[in-house]
Scaffold this motif. Structure first.
Motif, PDB file in Angstrom:
ATOM      1  N   GLU A 128      -2.665   0.999   9.937  1.00 39.57           N
ATOM      2  CA  GLU A 128      -1.469   1.768   9.613  1.00 39.57           C
ATOM      3  C   GLU A 128      -1.760   3.260   9.520  1.00 39.57           C
ATOM      4  O   GLU A 128      -1.202   3.989   8.696  1.00 39.57           O
ATOM      5  N   GLY A 129      -2.664   3.727  10.370  1.00 42.96           N
ATOM      6  CA  GLY A 129      -2.965   5.147  10.446  1.00 42.96           C
ATOM      7  C   GLY A 129      -3.943   5.655   9.413  1.00 42.96           C
ATOM      8  O   GLY A 129      -4.233   6.847   9.356  1.00 42.96           O
ATOM      9  N   LYS A 130      -4.495   4.756   8.594  1.00 45.25           N
ATOM     10  CA  LYS A 130      -5.414   5.195   7.538  1.00 45.25           C
ATOM     11  C   LYS A 130      -6.842   5.379   8.048  1.00 45.25           C
ATOM     12  O   LYS A 130      -7.654   6.072   7.426  1.00 45.25           O
ATOM     13  N   GLY A 131      -7.195   4.729   9.134  1.00 38.20           N
ATOM     14  CA  GLY A 131      -8.540   4.858   9.679  1.00 38.20           C
ATOM     15  C   GLY A 131      -9.570   3.973   9.020  1.00 38.20           C
ATOM     16  O   GLY A 131     -10.745   4.003   9.386  1.00 38.20           O
ATOM     17  N   GLU A 132      -9.133   3.158   8.058  1.00 43.46           N
ATOM     18  CA  GLU A 132     -10.069   2.265   7.359  1.00 43.46           C
ATOM     19  C   GLU A 132      -9.350   0.985   6.965  1.00 43.46           C
ATOM     20  O   GLU A 132      -8.117   0.947   6.882  1.00 43.46           O
ATOM     21  N   ARG A 133     -10.135  -0.018   6.700  1.00 44.42           N
ATOM     22  CA  ARG A 133      -9.576  -1.328   6.348  1.00 44.42           C
ATOM     23  C   ARG A 133     -10.346  -1.915   5.168  1.00 44.42           C
ATOM     24  O   ARG A 133     -11.514  -1.591   4.937  1.00 44.42           O
ATOM     25  N   ILE A 134      -9.612  -2.770   4.447  1.00 47.03           N
ATOM     26  CA  ILE A 134     -10.216  -3.489   3.314  1.00 47.03           C
ATOM     27  C   ILE A 134      -9.894  -4.963   3.492  1.00 47.03           C
ATOM     28  O   ILE A 134      -8.752  -5.333   3.721  1.00 47.03           O
ATOM     29  N   SER A 135     -10.918  -5.794   3.406  1.00 48.23           N
ATOM     30  CA  SER A 135     -10.696  -7.225   3.555  1.00 48.23           C
ATOM     31  C   SER A 135      -9.807  -7.732   2.432  1.00 48.23           C
ATOM     32  O   SER A 135      -9.796  -7.177   1.322  1.00 48.23           O
ATOM     33  N   ALA A 136      -9.065  -8.789   2.699  1.00 51.26           N
ATOM     34  CA  ALA A 136      -8.085  -9.305   1.739  1.00 51.26           C
ATOM     35  C   ALA A 136      -8.723  -9.678   0.406  1.00 51.26           C
ATOM     36  O   ALA A 136      -8.147  -9.443  -0.659  1.00 51.26           O
ATOM     37  N   LYS A 137      -9.937 -10.235   0.437  1.00 46.64           N
ATOM     38  CA  LYS A 137     -10.570 -10.698  -0.803  1.00 46.64           C
ATOM     39  C   LYS A 137     -11.039  -9.547  -1.690  1.00 46.64           C
ATOM     40  O   LYS A 137     -11.216  -9.705  -2.906  1.00 46.64           O
ATOM     41  N   ASP A 138     -11.218  -8.353  -1.074  1.00 51.55           N
ATOM     42  CA  ASP A 138     -11.697  -7.206  -1.846  1.00 51.55           C
ATOM     43  C   ASP A 138     -10.594  -6.239  -2.238  1.00 51.55           C
ATOM     44  O   ASP A 138     -10.867  -5.217  -2.872  1.00 51.55           O
ATOM     45  N   ARG A 139      -9.357  -6.527  -1.853  1.00 53.89           N
ATOM     46  CA  ARG A 139      -8.273  -5.599  -2.147  1.00 53.89           C
ATOM     47  C   ARG A 139      -7.927  -5.584  -3.636  1.00 53.89           C
ATOM     48  O   ARG A 139      -8.022  -6.608  -4.322  1.00 53.89           O
ATOM     49  N   CYS A 140      -7.483  -4.415  -4.113  1.00 55.93           N
ATOM     50  CA  CYS A 140      -7.064  -4.255  -5.508  1.00 55.93           C
ATOM     51  C   CYS A 140      -5.819  -5.086  -5.758  1.00 55.93           C
ATOM     52  O   CYS A 140      -4.869  -5.059  -4.956  1.00 55.93           O
ATOM     53  N   LYS A 141      -5.826  -5.816  -6.866  1.00 54.28           N
ATOM     54  CA  LYS A 141      -4.675  -6.647  -7.202  1.00 54.28           C
ATOM     55  C   LYS A 141      -3.481  -5.810  -7.667  1.00 54.28           C
ATOM     56  O   LYS A 141      -2.341  -6.253  -7.596  1.00 54.28           O
ATOM     57  N   GLY A 142      -3.757  -4.569  -8.124  1.00 56.84           N
ATOM     58  CA  GLY A 142      -2.664  -3.727  -8.615  1.00 56.84           C
ATOM     59  C   GLY A 142      -1.841  -3.113  -7.504  1.00 56.84           C
ATOM     60  O   GLY A 142      -0.626  -2.970  -7.620  1.00 56.84           O
ATOM     61  N   CYS A 143      -2.491  -2.720  -6.400  1.00 58.45           N
ATOM     62  CA  CYS A 143      -1.781  -2.053  -5.299  1.00 58.45           C
ATOM     63  C   CYS A 143      -1.885  -2.802  -3.992  1.00 58.45           C
ATOM     64  O   CYS A 143      -1.352  -2.328  -2.975  1.00 58.45           O
ATOM     65  N   ASN A 144      -2.608  -3.939  -3.978  1.00 60.78           N
ATOM     66  CA  ASN A 144      -2.778  -4.748  -2.764  1.00 60.78           C
ATOM     67  C   ASN A 144      -3.401  -3.937  -1.624  1.00 60.78           C
ATOM     68  O   ASN A 144      -3.055  -4.103  -0.462  1.00 60.78           O
ATOM     69  N   GLY A 145      -4.311  -3.048  -2.009  1.00 58.10           N
ATOM     70  CA  GLY A 145      -5.033  -2.274  -1.012  1.00 58.10           C
ATOM     71  C   GLY A 145      -4.329  -1.030  -0.534  1.00 58.10           C
ATOM     72  O   GLY A 145      -4.862  -0.292   0.306  1.00 58.10           O
ATOM     73  N   ARG A 146      -3.126  -0.754  -1.044  1.00 60.44           N
ATOM     74  CA  ARG A 146      -2.370   0.412  -0.571  1.00 60.44           C
ATOM     75  C   ARG A 146      -2.792   1.711  -1.249  1.00 60.44           C
ATOM     76  O   ARG A 146      -2.345   2.785  -0.867  1.00 60.44           O
ATOM     77  N   LYS A 147      -3.607   1.631  -2.307  1.00 52.74           N
ATOM     78  CA  LYS A 147      -4.159   2.778  -3.032  1.00 52.74           C
ATOM     79  C   LYS A 147      -3.144   3.492  -3.921  1.00 52.74           C
ATOM     80  O   LYS A 147      -3.523   4.335  -4.731  1.00 52.74           O
ATOM     81  N   VAL A 148      -1.856   3.192  -3.750  1.00 52.02           N
ATOM     82  CA  VAL A 148      -0.813   3.820  -4.564  1.00 52.02           C
ATOM     83  C   VAL A 148       0.144   2.747  -5.060  1.00 52.02           C
ATOM     84  O   VAL A 148       0.252   1.669  -4.467  1.00 52.02           O
ATOM     85  N   THR A 149       0.824   3.048  -6.156  1.00 51.50           N
ATOM     86  CA  THR A 149       1.851   2.160  -6.698  1.00 51.50           C
ATOM     87  C   THR A 149       3.137   2.949  -6.911  1.00 51.50           C
ATOM     88  O   THR A 149       3.120   4.185  -6.973  1.00 51.50           O
ATOM     89  N   LYS A 150       4.234   2.224  -7.034  1.00 52.71           N
ATOM     90  CA  LYS A 150       5.540   2.850  -7.262  1.00 52.71           C
ATOM     91  C   LYS A 150       5.769   3.054  -8.757  1.00 52.71           C
ATOM     92  O   LYS A 150       5.411   2.207  -9.574  1.00 52.71           O
ATOM     93  N   THR A 151       6.384   4.170  -9.107  1.00 58.72           N
ATOM     94  CA  THR A 151       6.754   4.425 -10.490  1.00 58.72           C
ATOM     95  C   THR A 151       8.045   5.228 -10.516  1.00 58.72           C
ATOM     96  O   THR A 151       8.420   5.865  -9.523  1.00 58.72           O
ATOM     97  N   SER A 152       8.743   5.168 -11.648  1.00 57.80           N
ATOM     98  CA  SER A 152       9.980   5.935 -11.813  1.00 57.80           C
ATOM     99  C   SER A 152       9.688   7.236 -12.528  1.00 57.80           C
ATOM    100  O   SER A 152       8.826   7.309 -13.404  1.00 57.80           O
ATOM    101  N   LYS A 153      10.420   8.268 -12.160  1.00 54.44           N
ATOM    102  CA  LYS A 153      10.244   9.587 -12.764  1.00 54.44           C
ATOM    103  C   LYS A 153      11.609  10.196 -13.028  1.00 54.44           C
ATOM    104  O   LYS A 153      12.496  10.162 -12.176  1.00 54.44           O
ATOM    105  N   ILE A 154      11.796  10.720 -14.229  1.00 49.03           N
ATOM    106  CA  ILE A 154      13.025  11.409 -14.588  1.00 49.03           C
ATOM    107  C   ILE A 154      12.782  12.915 -14.511  1.00 49.03           C
ATOM    108  O   ILE A 154      11.898  13.440 -15.175  1.00 49.03           O
TER     109      ILE A 154
END
Length: 310
Positions: free
Chosen positions: A93-119
């Motif tokens: 997806e244009g990142k230039g790197e890959r992470i195997s499914a078993k090693d991916r972060c459970k918090g972001c599923n390997g996407r490195k970022v998470t969604k949050t709300s901001k006021i």
């Protein structure tokens, strides 16, 4: 021969993309100033993996694009002619790197970022105008290795029922009767800051249909100098009474009071016609003249016709 390059060196961005939002505000808000609360969703660096996307050392270079994040495809267009197209690598997806499914972060599923709300609290100053921007630096989406982009709020003015803005002036229309136009009047105007002001047209000051007058210092506050204001500009529409609104006797009295009329000198050679109400949706029945329907008083014949006598 090659077409459609893309192999040249391209400077890598150091800042994430800016996010633009439109915020609808009323003319009252722009006049008085207001603070609006805006809720938005944004990406933030994952707390669990610190933006790595998985376990430390689990990231590997994408084999499909060799770490560039882009793939080059060559299409044959014809003899000796090819087209070179650069596309985002599908595998990483244009990142230039890959992470195997078993090693991916459970918090972001390997996407490195998470969604949050901001006021965000958007402070709208007195006198701001449509299209003006309020910028929140660094409040855009976060990406590993990049400075966060900005959130840009663009003001959009809602239509007002009475006033509309023209630079620092407020424009409005006012209906008055012909009696008010000729003899003067007083009207109360409710301002955008909840005041009542009284405008006066003195007896003897005739207001003509479509005439424009103004009240100084009753327009929009000047941005960043709100103690100074533009003008309140008023265009007048004079309403005339209905047909036969007064008796013949009073009509003669009115005629005697008003300025003298111009009297037309009518001769016998003139033809009198009648005024009728105009309806633009109705076409004239006689918009095309027919030579055969015309009276020929002098005995001549319409052009193009010939008569044979015996």
């Amino acid at each position: 021969m090659f077409f459609g390059g893309g192999m040249g060196g391209k400077r890598q961005p150091t800042k994430g993309k800016d996010v633009v939002h439109q915020l609808k505000v009323s003319l009252d808000d722009l006049y008085n100033g207001v603070t609006k609360r805006l809720s938005l969703q944004k990406n933030v660096i994952c707390d669990k993996c610190k933006g790595r996307g998985g376990k430390e050392g689990a990231t590997s270079t994408c084999g499909s694009c060799r770490g560039s994040g882009m793939q080059i495809k060559i299409h044959q267009l014809g003899p000796g002619m090819v087209q070179q197209i650069q596309t985002v690598c599908r595998d990483c997806e244009g990142k230039g790197e890959r992470i195997s499914a078993k090693d991916r972060c459970k918090g972001c599923n390997g996407r490195k970022v998470t969604k949050t709300s901001k006021i965000l609290e958007v402070h709208i100053d007195k006198g701001m105008s449509e299209g003006q921007k309020v910028v929140f630096h660094g409040e855009g989406d976060q990406e590993p290795g990049l400075d966060a982009g900005d959130v840009i709020i663009v003001l959009v003015e809602r239509e007002h029922s009475v006033f509309h803005r023209q630079n620092d002036d407020l424009m409005m229309k006012m209906d008055i009767t012909i009696s008010e136009a000729l003899t003067g009047f007083q009207r109360i105007i409710h301002t955008l800051d909840k005041r009542d002001i009284v405008i006066t047209s003195q007896p003897g000051d005739v207001i003509k249909f479509g005439e424009v007058k103004c009240v100084t210092d009753e327009g929009m506050p000047i941005h960043r100098n709100p103690f100074q204001k533009g003008r309140l500009v008023i265009q007048f529409k004079v309403e005339f009474p209905a047909n036969n609104w007064c008796s013949a006797e009073n009509m003669k009295k009115l005629e005697a009071i008003l300025p003298a009329k111009d009297v037309a000198i009518i001769t016998d050679e003139m033809e009198e016609v009648t005024l009728a109400d105009y309806d633009p949706s109705v076409r004239s029945h006689h918009h095309t003249r027919n030579a055969y329907d015309e009276d020929d008083e002098d005995g001549s014949h319409p052009r193009g016709m010939q008569c044979q006598t015996h």
